[in-house]
Design a protein around this motif. Structure first.
Motif, PDB file in Angstrom:
ATOM      1  N   ILE A   6      -6.116  -4.594  12.133  1.00  9.86           N
ATOM      2  CA  ILE A   6      -5.670  -3.078  12.197  1.00  9.86           C
ATOM      3  C   ILE A   6      -5.320  -2.951  13.841  1.00  9.86           C
ATOM      4  O   ILE A   6      -5.978  -3.423  14.623  1.00  9.86           O
ATOM      5  CB  ILE A   6      -6.653  -2.175  11.858  1.00  9.86           C
ATOM      6  N   TYR A   7      -4.045  -2.559  13.859  1.00 13.75           N
ATOM      7  CA  TYR A   7      -3.566  -2.208  15.235  1.00 13.75           C
ATOM      8  C   TYR A   7      -3.436  -0.974  15.688  1.00 13.75           C
ATOM      9  O   TYR A   7      -3.165   0.082  14.739  1.00 13.75           O
ATOM     10  CB  TYR A   7      -2.000  -2.951  15.199  1.00 13.75           C
ATOM     11  N   PHE A   8      -3.466  -0.629  16.972  1.00  9.12           N
ATOM     12  CA  PHE A   8      -3.461   0.786  17.309  1.00  9.12           C
ATOM     13  C   PHE A   8      -2.658   1.101  18.750  1.00  9.12           C
ATOM     14  O   PHE A   8      -2.343  -0.216  19.520  1.00  9.12           O
ATOM     15  CB  PHE A   8      -4.867   1.332  17.833  1.00  9.12           C
ATOM     16  N   ALA A   9      -1.854   2.026  18.944  1.00  7.71           N
ATOM     17  CA  ALA A   9      -1.076   2.690  20.085  1.00  7.71           C
ATOM     18  C   ALA A   9      -0.023   1.352  20.116  1.00  7.71           C
ATOM     19  O   ALA A   9       0.578   1.128  19.411  1.00  7.71           O
ATOM     20  CB  ALA A   9      -2.289   2.684  21.294  1.00  7.71           C
ATOM     21  N   ARG A  12       0.198  -1.843  17.942  1.00  7.43           N
ATOM     22  CA  ARG A  12       0.886  -1.101  16.791  1.00  7.43           C
ATOM     23  C   ARG A  12       2.453  -1.151  16.650  1.00  7.43           C
ATOM     24  O   ARG A  12       2.919  -1.587  15.878  1.00  7.43           O
ATOM     25  CB  ARG A  12      -0.069   0.055  16.108  1.00  7.43           C
ATOM     26  N   ARG A  56      -8.047  -5.141  24.138  1.00  7.73           N
ATOM     27  CA  ARG A  56      -9.308  -4.990  23.384  1.00  7.73           C
ATOM     28  C   ARG A  56      -9.328  -5.284  21.975  1.00  7.73           C
ATOM     29  O   ARG A  56      -8.581  -4.845  21.268  1.00  7.73           O
ATOM     30  CB  ARG A  56      -9.915  -3.480  23.694  1.00  7.73           C
ATOM     31  N   ALA A  58     -12.171  -5.113  18.336  1.00  5.11           N
ATOM     32  CA  ALA A  58     -13.369  -4.597  17.831  1.00  5.11           C
ATOM     33  C   ALA A  58     -13.497  -5.627  16.211  1.00  5.11           C
ATOM     34  O   ALA A  58     -12.457  -5.629  15.614  1.00  5.11           O
ATOM     35  CB  ALA A  58     -13.186  -3.249  17.501  1.00  5.11           C
ATOM     36  N   GLN A  61     -15.503  -2.868  13.570  1.00  8.14           N
ATOM     37  CA  GLN A  61     -15.580  -1.579  14.133  1.00  8.14           C
ATOM     38  C   GLN A  61     -16.471  -1.441  15.340  1.00  8.14           C
ATOM     39  O   GLN A  61     -16.969  -0.437  15.965  1.00  8.14           O
ATOM     40  CB  GLN A  61     -15.759  -0.262  13.209  1.00  8.14           C
ATOM     41  N   GLU A  62     -16.871  -2.545  16.104  1.00  6.93           N
ATOM     42  CA  GLU A  62     -17.664  -2.717  17.299  1.00  6.93           C
ATOM     43  C   GLU A  62     -16.944  -3.474  18.142  1.00  6.93           C
ATOM     44  O   GLU A  62     -16.496  -4.679  17.813  1.00  6.93           O
ATOM     45  CB  GLU A  62     -18.904  -3.419  16.798  1.00  6.93           C
ATOM     46  N   HIS A  63     -16.928  -3.120  19.509  1.00  6.70           N
ATOM     47  CA  HIS A  63     -16.151  -3.866  20.730  1.00  6.70           C
ATOM     48  C   HIS A  63     -16.922  -5.042  20.684  1.00  6.70           C
ATOM     49  O   HIS A  63     -18.053  -5.226  20.750  1.00  6.70           O
ATOM     50  CB  HIS A  63     -16.412  -2.940  22.013  1.00  6.70           C
ATOM     51  N   GLU A  75     -12.917  -6.659   9.227  1.00  9.71           N
ATOM     52  CA  GLU A  75     -11.912  -5.814   9.853  1.00  9.71           C
ATOM     53  C   GLU A  75     -12.047  -6.323  11.272  1.00  9.71           C
ATOM     54  O   GLU A  75     -13.108  -6.080  11.842  1.00  9.71           O
ATOM     55  CB  GLU A  75     -12.254  -4.563   9.436  1.00  9.71           C
ATOM     56  N   ILE A  76     -10.812  -6.549  11.980  1.00 11.39           N
ATOM     57  CA  ILE A  76     -10.407  -6.641  13.371  1.00 11.39           C
ATOM     58  C   ILE A  76      -9.481  -5.794  13.957  1.00 11.39           C
ATOM     59  O   ILE A  76      -8.476  -5.881  13.600  1.00 11.39           O
ATOM     60  CB  ILE A  76     -10.183  -8.382  13.565  1.00 11.39           C
ATOM     61  N   GLY A  77      -9.998  -4.678  14.679  1.00  8.07           N
ATOM     62  CA  GLY A  77      -9.071  -3.872  15.285  1.00  8.07           C
ATOM     63  C   GLY A  77      -8.774  -4.437  16.591  1.00  8.07           C
ATOM     64  O   GLY A  77      -9.448  -5.064  17.477  1.00  8.07           O
ATOM     65  N   PHE A  79      -6.306  -3.428  20.042  1.00  2.92           N
ATOM     66  CA  PHE A  79      -5.603  -2.198  20.729  1.00  2.92           C
ATOM     67  C   PHE A  79      -5.674  -2.484  22.197  1.00  2.92           C
ATOM     68  O   PHE A  79      -6.519  -3.247  22.745  1.00  2.92           O
ATOM     69  CB  PHE A  79      -6.316  -1.107  20.110  1.00  2.92           C
TER      70      PHE A  79
ATOM     71  N   GLU B  54      -4.170   9.268  19.440  1.00  6.18           N
ATOM     72  CA  GLU B  54      -4.153   8.377  18.126  1.00  6.18           C
ATOM     73  C   GLU B  54      -5.848   8.007  18.375  1.00  6.18           C
ATOM     74  O   GLU B  54      -6.204   7.860  19.406  1.00  6.18           O
ATOM     75  CB  GLU B  54      -3.225   7.120  18.431  1.00  6.18           C
ATOM     76  N   TYR B  56      -9.049   5.344  16.233  1.00  7.38           N
ATOM     77  CA  TYR B  56      -9.473   4.617  15.149  1.00  7.38           C
ATOM     78  C   TYR B  56     -10.379   5.160  14.398  1.00  7.38           C
ATOM     79  O   TYR B  56     -11.680   5.328  14.792  1.00  7.38           O
ATOM     80  CB  TYR B  56     -10.222   3.262  15.750  1.00  7.38           C
ATOM     81  N   MET B  59     -14.434   4.433  13.595  1.00  8.60           N
ATOM     82  CA  MET B  59     -14.900   3.604  14.783  1.00  8.60           C
ATOM     83  C   MET B  59     -15.010   4.547  15.969  1.00  8.60           C
ATOM     84  O   MET B  59     -15.985   4.607  16.644  1.00  8.60           O
ATOM     85  CB  MET B  59     -14.030   2.540  15.230  1.00  8.60           C
ATOM     86  N   TRP B 126      -6.140   6.993  22.105  1.00  5.08           N
ATOM     87  CA  TRP B 126      -5.151   6.496  23.039  1.00  5.08           C
ATOM     88  C   TRP B 126      -4.230   7.771  23.101  1.00  5.08           C
ATOM     89  O   TRP B 126      -3.912   8.255  22.068  1.00  5.08           O
ATOM     90  CB  TRP B 126      -4.407   5.398  22.347  1.00  5.08           C
ATOM     91  N   TRP B 139       2.920   5.345  26.616  1.00  4.92           N
ATOM     92  CA  TRP B 139       1.412   5.535  26.293  1.00  4.92           C
ATOM     93  C   TRP B 139       0.906   5.416  27.597  1.00  4.92           C
ATOM     94  O   TRP B 139       1.315   4.948  28.656  1.00  4.92           O
ATOM     95  CB  TRP B 139       1.028   3.952  25.705  1.00  4.92           C
TER      96      TRP B 139
END
Lengths: 85, 154
Positions: A6-9, A12, A56, A58, A61-63, A75-77, A79, B54, B56, B59, B126, B139
């Motif tokens: 899963i990618y963010f910001a 992503r 970074r 996770a 859902q844990e760092h 699940e691997i985030g 970001f 944005e 997560y 989490m 973010w 960003w």
């Protein structure tokens, strides 16, 4: 092993996907290995992950740090550094 | 006395500061101090039309609860609330609310400060800037000063 990424910001935006399921080769053991593996998947991944030190991660859902093993991850985030608050 | 469980919410809509303070303190006679912090969206001298927040899902809530639980334990708080908004937020609007309740003021100040410092660097949110000229901006970059603020807690 198969994981959901899963990618963010801006990670992503640069990869161009919100999430994807991926079968990982056995050689991918740690988070650092995963980032190196992804970088080789194409220009968009290379652009998103060109400075892996700032990325970074996770697991479930844990760092986690980059030397953490990904065994057991569902699940691997992935970001950039967080900028909430 | 049992350890209090913090109130944690991640939501698109605004929050009501007084309602949240009342929810924390309502009917209690043992709380002597409540510190609240509200973070707002700045206009950046008129250059900013909105922030896009944005997060997560899942989490974000888990991490906020972990941070609030740490603060409750460390400062013996009698209650804590952390609410973070997501989506489009315009200058002057609220982004984040943190409330800490304690018997005395120092623990309440420290508890709220601690939660904010950790939330900024560890909760998965973010911010993207939207410029006043209509263009989608950049960003926001993480600041070293925020890491330093967190590090002071050891």
């Amino acid at each position: 092993m198969k994981v959901n990424l899963i990618y963010f910001a801006w990670v992503r935006e640069r990869i161009g996907k919100t999430e994807e399921e991926m079968e990982l080769p056995k050689s991918v053991v740690t988070v650092g290995d995963l980032l190196s593996h992804l970088k080789g998947l194409g220009e968009e991944y290379e652009t998103a992950l060109q400075f892996p030190d700032v990325i970074r991660v996770a697991i479930n859902q844990e760092h986690v740090e980059h030397d953490e093993a990904i065994a057991g991850a569902r699940e691997i985030g992935i970001f950039p550094p967080m900028t909430g608050g | 006395m049992s350890v209090p469980s913090p109130t944690i919410r991640v939501q698109a809509h605004d929050f009501d500061l007084q309602a949240e303070v009342d929810a924390l303190s309502g009917g209690r006679m043992d709380i002597g101090a409540i510190v609240s912090f509200v973070g707002l969206c700045r206009s950046e001298q008129g250059g900013l039309s909105a922030l896009e927040l944005e997060h997560y899902p899942g989490m974000a809530e888990t991490e906020m609860k972990r941070i609030a639980d740490l603060a409750i334990e460390r400062f013996s708080l009698m209650g804590a609330t952390a609410i973070h908004r997501y989506g489009r937020i315009e200058p002057g609007q609220n982004i984040v609310l943190v409330i800490a309740a304690a018997p005395h003021r120092q623990a309440a100040f420290d508890g709220a400060n601690f939660i904010m410092d950790y939330l900024k660097t560890s909760a998965p949110f973010w911010k993207k800037e939207h410029a006043a000229d209509g263009t989608a901006g950049e960003w926001i970059e993480a600041k070293g000063i925020d890491d330093k603020a967190k590090d002071k807690w050891g």
